[in-house]
Design an enzyme around this catalytic site. Sequence first.
Site, PDB file in Angstrom:
ATOM      1  N   GLU A   1     118.887  57.374  29.895  1.00 50.68           N
ATOM      2  CA  GLU A   1     118.787  58.630  29.150  1.00 50.68           C
ATOM      3  C   GLU A   1     117.452  59.211  29.590  1.00 50.68           C
ATOM      4  O   GLU A   1     116.386  58.739  29.183  1.00 50.68           O
ATOM      5  CB  GLU A   1     118.802  58.416  27.629  1.00 50.68           C
ATOM      6  CG  GLU A   1     120.130  57.922  27.072  1.00 50.68           C
ATOM      7  CD  GLU A   1     121.197  59.008  26.951  1.00 50.68           C
ATOM      8  OE1 GLU A   1     120.879  60.202  27.186  1.00 50.68           O
ATOM      9  OE2 GLU A   1     122.344  58.666  26.629  1.00 50.68           O
TER      10      GLU A   1
ATOM     11  N   HIS B   1     128.363  64.092  31.534  1.00 52.33           N
ATOM     12  CA  HIS B   1     128.188  65.083  30.460  1.00 52.33           C
ATOM     13  C   HIS B   1     127.573  66.324  31.096  1.00 52.33           C
ATOM     14  O   HIS B   1     126.408  66.320  31.502  1.00 52.33           O
ATOM     15  CB  HIS B   1     127.264  64.547  29.363  1.00 52.33           C
ATOM     16  CG  HIS B   1     127.934  63.553  28.472  1.00 52.33           C
ATOM     17  ND1 HIS B   1     127.258  62.538  27.857  1.00 52.33           N
ATOM     18  CD2 HIS B   1     129.228  63.437  28.086  1.00 52.33           C
ATOM     19  CE1 HIS B   1     128.119  61.825  27.119  1.00 52.33           C
ATOM     20  NE2 HIS B   1     129.318  62.359  27.250  1.00 52.33           N
TER      21      HIS B   1
HETATM   22 ZN   LIG Z   1     125.242  62.112  28.039  1.00 50.16          ZN
END
Ligand SMILES: [Zn+2]
Length: 443
Positions: free
Chosen positions: A377, A177
């Site tokens: 994360e 991402h």
């Molecule tokens: Zn991500």
Amino acid sequence: MFGCKFYILVITFIFICCCDGEKVRFDNYTLYGVFPKDEKQINLLRSLQDDTRFDFWNDPSPYKEYVNILASQENKQYLEKVLLEHGIEVNVAVDNIQELIDKERVNKYTRRNLRSMTWNAYYTLDDIYSWMEDLISSYPEATEIIGGISYEGRPIKGIRIYHGRANKKIFLEGGIHSREWISPATVAYIANELLTSPIDEIRDAAREYDWYIFPVTNPDGYIWTFTNNRMWRKNRRPINAQQTGVDLNRNWNNNWLVAGASIDPSSDTYPGPGPFSEPETRTLSTYIRSISDGMEFYLSFHSYGQLLLLPFGNTTEPLANYFEAINIGRRAMGALSVRYGTQYVTGNVAEAIYHATGGSIDWVKGHLDVRLVYCYELRPDDWRVGFILPPDEILPNNLEVMDSILELIYMSKRITAPSAAPGPGASFLFIFIVGVMLHLFKY
Ligand SMILES: [Zn+2]
Ligand SMILES: *[C@@H]1O[C@H](CO)[C@@H](O)[C@H](O)[C@H]1NC(C)=O
Ligand SMILES: *[C@@H]1O[C@H](CO)[C@@H](O)[C@H](O)[C@H]1NC(C)=O
């Protein structure tokens, strides 16, 4: 050669775009911290998530108290109205997000000067790739690997660190991402430490495993976040005349389009027209499969929210070696917290965030025989900044993540639990150990 020509074409295109002043600015875009207090409010937010006028930075979930939503000046009023109508608490986190973006430090890497790569700033793709090439030519145990190719023809470049003896592999995947800039910075740092650290534990880890390290698995998207749009998340393949980009972490061929994706191509979670429709995921998955023999760890890096996720995203059921992986993961997050007190929550994707499928970790766990598969994360867990992690936090983030990786390795050798629930004795012991640690470190 076609790839090369195409590359030049794309660069020209980007150049024209920039000169035309098409770089997206986020003046007066407001970042909200929204606090849903029950299931009903969470569901309302989830339905609002399909409205592409709003950029949800994280997903509404019963396990996270806040949701960050970015709205432009013209859409702010409507957003506030809807939220207030439903009694949902809303706070302004950042009045003008462009000001935060302007404070992000981007440094320049100087060719053949490894010291000019620092850990208090972000770097462009060109700089990261140049730095990797320099590392590879400076350390004989490092070799260049190509994990695949992007839509615009760029290589997905990696570093393999191999001392010639190890038979177990560790795979690191960053930057899928593109706007999650801390992810490539973390993965690059780990490669750097494995090659340069004087610390015994790190040197041992470097020798004991065969490392495959890819800091930027979505190179086109990453470039786009520097040249055109800081908030770009997907790849850069045109879908139709108006819409571009597929969410590469919804495009893997495991429970594709089952949950957590939108069939609207303008959505940030558009999973593509089919599983592995994208060159990045198709080529990278083929590569991963080709080297999967003996792979012990697969680690994927995203931001943000301070979570350690494990497969799967389609159900909260404990599948595969869930209990073993949770056990090892929690201990690693304990080790991560020691340095600065940073707290991570460990759980499978569905229980820690919400149902979301088509991600890399689910495919790896579901299709290859890899024992320990996790997704970080990273920092922050702070509704006031979201993605825009202050550059001063890059190094602390990297240091604590490195601590956790050493602990993952250490625990993977000590815990060889069967895939069954730990008995009450084990849970008690675990709670006791955590209790003692919390007491010792006063958190
Ligand atoms: Zn991500
Ligand atoms: C941002 O808002 C301020 C105050 O309302 C206004 O003066 C300014 O022109 C706006 N900037 C842009 C680029 O729209
Ligand atoms: C979830 O996905 C896993 C892996 O593909 C599969 O084995 C399992 O049956 C699925 N569970 C449900 C409830 O769909």
